[in-house]
Design a protein around this motif. Structure first.
Motif, short mmCIF file in Angstrom:
data_model
loop_
_atom_site.label_atom_id
_atom_site.label_comp_id
_atom_site.label_asym_id
_atom_site.label_seq_id
_atom_site.Cartn_x
_atom_site.Cartn_y
_atom_site.Cartn_z
N TRP A 72 44.90 80.06 39.30
CA TRP A 72 45.21 80.35 37.89
C TRP A 72 44.12 79.77 37.00
CZ3 TRP A 72 46.01 77.79 33.33
CH2 TRP A 72 46.61 78.51 32.30
N LEU A 73 43.71 78.54 37.26
CA LEU A 73 42.70 77.88 36.43
C LEU A 73 41.35 78.61 36.46
CD1 LEU A 73 43.44 74.15 37.28
CD2 LEU A 73 43.72 75.26 35.03
N LYS A 74 41.04 79.26 37.56
CA LYS A 74 39.76 79.96 37.68
C LYS A 74 39.71 81.21 36.79
CE LYS A 74 39.72 79.95 42.28
NZ LYS A 74 39.26 80.17 43.67
N SER A 75 40.86 81.73 36.38
CA SER A 75 40.86 82.98 35.62
C SER A 75 41.51 82.86 34.23
CB SER A 75 41.56 84.07 36.43
OG SER A 75 42.89 83.69 36.70
N HIS A 76 41.81 81.64 33.79
CA HIS A 76 42.44 81.44 32.48
C HIS A 76 41.75 80.28 31.76
CE1 HIS A 76 45.62 83.55 34.70
NE2 HIS A 76 45.99 84.01 33.52
N PRO A 77 41.88 80.26 30.43
CA PRO A 77 41.35 79.10 29.69
C PRO A 77 42.11 77.83 30.09
CG PRO A 77 41.92 80.90 28.19
CD PRO A 77 42.43 81.28 29.56
N ARG A 78 41.49 76.70 29.83
CA ARG A 78 42.13 75.41 30.16
C ARG A 78 43.47 75.28 29.45
NH1 ARG A 78 38.46 70.32 30.27
NH2 ARG A 78 39.69 69.85 28.46
N PRO A 79 44.46 74.74 30.15
CA PRO A 79 45.75 74.47 29.50
C PRO A 79 45.63 73.26 28.59
CG PRO A 79 45.77 73.66 31.75
CD PRO A 79 44.46 74.37 31.57
N GLY A 80 46.63 73.09 27.73
CA GLY A 80 46.66 71.93 26.85
C GLY A 80 47.25 70.72 27.55
N LEU A 81 48.01 70.95 28.61
CA LEU A 81 48.71 69.89 29.33
C LEU A 81 49.13 70.45 30.68
CD1 LEU A 81 50.99 67.27 28.04
CD2 LEU A 81 52.14 68.88 29.48
N VAL A 82 49.21 69.59 31.70
CA VAL A 82 49.67 70.00 33.02
C VAL A 82 50.89 69.15 33.39
CG1 VAL A 82 49.10 70.14 35.49
CG2 VAL A 82 47.35 70.68 33.77
N LEU A 83 51.94 69.81 33.84
CA LEU A 83 53.10 69.13 34.43
C LEU A 83 53.04 69.42 35.92
CD1 LEU A 83 55.88 70.09 31.83
CD2 LEU A 83 54.71 67.89 32.08
N LEU A 84 52.92 68.38 36.72
CA LEU A 84 52.61 68.52 38.14
C LEU A 84 53.60 67.82 39.04
CD1 LEU A 84 50.48 69.29 40.37
CD2 LEU A 84 49.37 67.10 39.85
N ASP A 85 54.20 68.58 39.95
CA ASP A 85 55.00 68.00 41.02
C ASP A 85 54.03 67.48 42.08
OD1 ASP A 85 57.14 67.31 42.67
OD2 ASP A 85 57.44 69.35 43.40
N LEU A 86 54.44 66.49 42.86
CA LEU A 86 53.57 65.97 43.92
C LEU A 86 53.87 66.61 45.27
CD1 LEU A 86 53.27 62.14 43.24
CD2 LEU A 86 51.64 63.95 42.69
N MET A 87 55.15 66.75 45.59
CA MET A 87 55.53 67.22 46.93
C MET A 87 55.76 68.72 46.91
SD MET A 87 57.90 63.99 48.13
CE MET A 87 58.94 63.97 46.68
N MET A 88 54.72 69.47 47.34
CA MET A 88 54.76 70.93 47.36
C MET A 88 54.07 71.43 48.62
SD MET A 88 53.56 71.76 43.44
CE MET A 88 52.05 70.79 43.59
N PRO A 89 54.40 72.64 49.05
CA PRO A 89 53.70 73.22 50.20
C PRO A 89 52.31 73.73 49.79
CG PRO A 89 55.25 74.80 49.30
CD PRO A 89 55.44 73.52 48.53
N VAL A 90 51.54 74.15 50.75
CA VAL A 90 50.22 74.77 50.61
C VAL A 90 49.19 73.76 50.12
CG1 VAL A 90 48.85 76.69 49.72
CG2 VAL A 90 51.30 77.02 50.22
N MET A 91 49.26 73.35 48.85
CA MET A 91 48.43 72.27 48.33
C MET A 91 49.33 71.40 47.48
SD MET A 91 45.19 72.18 45.67
CE MET A 91 44.14 73.26 46.59
N ASP A 92 49.52 70.14 47.92
CA ASP A 92 50.41 69.26 47.17
C ASP A 92 49.71 68.73 45.92
OD1 ASP A 92 48.81 67.04 47.91
OD2 ASP A 92 50.17 66.43 49.49
N GLY A 93 50.47 68.01 45.12
CA GLY A 93 49.95 67.51 43.86
C GLY A 93 48.80 66.53 44.01
N GLN A 94 48.84 65.69 45.03
CA GLN A 94 47.75 64.74 45.24
C GLN A 94 46.45 65.46 45.59
OE1 GLN A 94 48.90 61.26 47.62
NE2 GLN A 94 51.01 61.95 47.36
N ALA A 95 46.52 66.47 46.43
CA ALA A 95 45.33 67.25 46.79
C ALA A 95 44.82 68.01 45.56
CB ALA A 95 45.65 68.21 47.93
N PHE A 96 45.73 68.52 44.75
CA PHE A 96 45.34 69.23 43.53
C PHE A 96 44.60 68.27 42.58
CE2 PHE A 96 46.38 70.70 39.19
CZ PHE A 96 45.78 71.95 39.23
#
Length: 131
Positions: free
Chosen positions: A44-68
């Motif tokens: 999403w970030l590669k194709s959209h302008p920067r967000p004003g704020l990010v709300l991020l969960d840590l424990m997720m599949p595929v790429m978790d919050g720490q890796a992000f």
């Protein structure tokens, strides 16, 4: 909030939580972009302008919050954008601006969002504007 205001990027794999948080934020006048994991958000970030704020969960599949967060740090593409971690994990990762432990109260969530991204719908860090 106007359409030109940057959105909040909400990264959460649990659909019920994602929908509830997005609805709450939209009711408060914020625009919200939703992603289901870190890889989805990275794309999403590669194709959209920067967000004003990010709300991020840590424990997720595929790429978790720490890796992000690590990928963001390496790319240096989100400097100056507040990243608020919403997680059941007690881990406070480097790169996060603030941390809220799940379950998060509506008041706590809105307090931290308003602190870092005031709404242009009449509310800001000090609360509703009065005439």
């Amino acid at each position: 909030m106007t359409d030109s205001a940057p959105p909040i990027l909400l990264i959460e794999d649990e659909e019920d939580i994602r929908d509830a948080v997005a609805t709450l934020l939209e009711m408060e006048g914020y625009r919200v972009a939703q992603c289901i994991h870190g890889e989805d958000a990275w794309n999403w970030l590669k194709s959209h302008p920067r967000p004003g704020l990010v709300l991020l969960d840590l424990m997720m599949p595929v790429m978790d919050g720490q890796a992000f967060l690590a990928r963001l740090s390496e790319a240096r593409m989100m400097e100056g954008v507040p990243i608020i971690v919403l997680s059941g994990s007690p881990f406070h990762p480097p790169g996060a601006t603030a941390y809220l432990r799940k379950p998060v109260s509506v008041a706590s969530l809105m307090e931290v969002v308003r602190r870092f991204l005031p709404s242009s719908s009449g509310e800001g860090p000090e609360g509703p504007r009065t005439s």
